[in-house]
Enzyme design. Structure first.
Site, PDB file in Angstrom:
ATOM      1  N   SER A 148       0.844  -1.198   0.000  1.00 24.86           N
ATOM      2  CA  SER A 148       0.000   0.000   0.000  1.00 24.86           C
ATOM      3  C   SER A 148       0.877   1.244   0.000  1.00 24.86           C
ATOM      4  O   SER A 148       1.954   1.246   0.600  1.00 24.86           O
ATOM      5  CB  SER A 148      -0.897   0.029   1.244  1.00 24.86           C
ATOM      6  OG  SER A 148      -1.614   1.250   1.323  1.00 24.86           O
ATOM      7  N   TYR A 159      -1.243   0.208  10.402  1.00 22.60           N
ATOM      8  CA  TYR A 159      -1.405  -0.373   9.068  1.00 22.60           C
ATOM      9  C   TYR A 159      -0.210  -0.016   8.190  1.00 22.60           C
ATOM     10  O   TYR A 159       0.319  -0.862   7.457  1.00 22.60           O
ATOM     11  CB  TYR A 159      -2.701   0.144   8.449  1.00 22.60           C
ATOM     12  CG  TYR A 159      -2.915  -0.236   7.003  1.00 22.60           C
ATOM     13  CD1 TYR A 159      -3.202  -1.537   6.639  1.00 22.60           C
ATOM     14  CD2 TYR A 159      -2.861   0.742   6.003  1.00 22.60           C
ATOM     15  CE1 TYR A 159      -3.422  -1.877   5.309  1.00 22.60           C
ATOM     16  CE2 TYR A 159      -3.076   0.413   4.676  1.00 22.60           C
ATOM     17  CZ  TYR A 159      -3.359  -0.896   4.336  1.00 22.60           C
ATOM     18  OH  TYR A 159      -3.567  -1.236   3.017  1.00 22.60           O
TER      19      TYR A 159
END
Length: 264
Positions: A148, A159
Site C-alpha cells: 500500500s 497499518y
C-alpha cells in the site's frame, strides 16, 4: 468476467489468490480466470465458495478454500490444499490485509495496534513461508504481495507499519530466492474504489469524530495522487497480473506504486 488483456497469458499456470472473496482480490481472481489460469481462491469467509462457483459457471477453473491466514496453520493448510489439487503452484497473490480503524496514532490502544499488524502483515509472512518449499522444489514460481502507498499517510500508523513490513519482506525474500528461479514483487495500491463490502473489514466509524478521521484519510489520499482520484479494482488487478506474468520476468524485489502518481 473481466475482459482479458491476453486470454492465454496464464495458460497452464496455477495461481493462488488470498483475500479473494471481494475487492481487489476478487478482481484479480476474475482476471486470472479470464486469462486461462487455474485459480485457488482463499478467504476466511464462506463467500469464497460462492465466488468460485460463479467463476466455474462462467467457464473458469476455480476452487475455493476457507482458511484463517492470520495463523500459520491456516496458511500452511491452504497452500497444501492448492498443491494437492493441482500438483504445483506457479503464482501466489498475497492480498489479505486492510485498515481496520482510521485515527491518529494516539487514539489507538494496544489491542488495536496488534490487530492491525496481525491483519496486514502476518498473512503475507505466513503464506510466503508456507508456499516457499513448493516453489523451491519446483525451482520456479512468482509471489506478488499487495502492499500500500499508505506507508506514507495519516491516521493509519499501525497499518502503514504492517505494509512497510510487506515491502521489506518482498525485498529480502527476493534476494534469498532468486537463486531458485523464484521472483518476489509487490504492488502498492493507492486509494481504490470498490463496491460495498459484503464482509465488513471492521467496525463502522459511528461517531462524528471517527467520520472526520476517515474523511481526513480520503482527502489526503486524493491530494497525494497526481491524478486526484481513486483507482478501480480492475486497475489494481492489471498491475498485479503484470507482475505475476512472464512479461515481468526480469522484475524481482521491486514495489510498484499503483496510485495515480502517489509513490507512497
Amino acid at each position: 468476467m473481466t475482459e482479458p488483456v491476453s486470454p492465454q497469458r496464464f495458460r497452464d499456470k496455477v495461481a493462488v489468490v488470498t483475500g479473494a472473496a471481494q475487492g481487489i482480490g476478487l478482481a484479480v481472481a476474475r482476471r486470472l480466470v479470464a486469462e486461462s489460469a487455474s485459480v485457488v481462491l482463499v478467504d476466511r469467509s464462506e463467500l469464497v465458495h460462492e465466488v468460485a462457483g460463479e467463476l466455474r459457471e462462467n467457464g473458469g477453473q476455480a476452487h475455493g478454500v476457507i482458511a484463517d491466514l492470520e495463523q500459520f496453520a491456516g496458511a500452511e493448510a491452504a497452500m497444501a490444499e492448492a498443491r494437492q489439487q493441482h500438483g504445483r503452484i506457479d503464482v501466489l497473490i498475497n492480498n489479505v490485509g486492510g485498515t481496520i480503524w482510521m485515527r491518529p496514532y494516539e487514539h489507538y490502544d494496544a489491542d488495536k495496534i496488534q490487530a492491525e499488524v496481525q491483519r496486514s502483515l502476518f498473512p503475507t509472512l505466513w503464506t510466503c513461508r508456507a508456499v516457499l518449499p513448493y516453489l523451491i522444489e519446483q525451482r520456479s514460481g512468482t509471489i506478488v504481495n499487495v502492499s500500500s502507498t499508505a506507508t506514507r499517510g495519516i491516521n493509519r500508523v499501525p497499518y502503514a507499519a504492517a505494509k512497510g513490513g510487506v515491502n521489506a519482506l518482498t525485498a529480502s525474500l527476493a534476494m534469498e530466492t532468486a537463486q531458485y528461479g523464484i521472483r518476489i514483487a509487490a504492488a502498492a495500491p493507492g486509494g481504490t474504489e470498490a463496491p460495498p463490502r459484503r464482509i465488513a473489514r471492521g467496525p463502522d466509524g459511528a461517531t462524528e469524530r471517527e467520520k472526520a478521521w476517515n474523511r481526513q484519510v480520503v482527502d489526503q489520499t486524493e491530494d497525494s495522487a497526481l491524478m486526484k482520484r481513486y483507482g478501480t479494482p480492475e486497475e489494481q488487478a492489471a498491475a498485479i497480473l503484470f507482475l505475476a506474468s512472464d512479461e515481468a520476468s526480469y522484475i524481482t524485489g521491486t514495489v510498484l506504486p499503483v496510485a495515480g502518481g502517489d509513490l507512497g
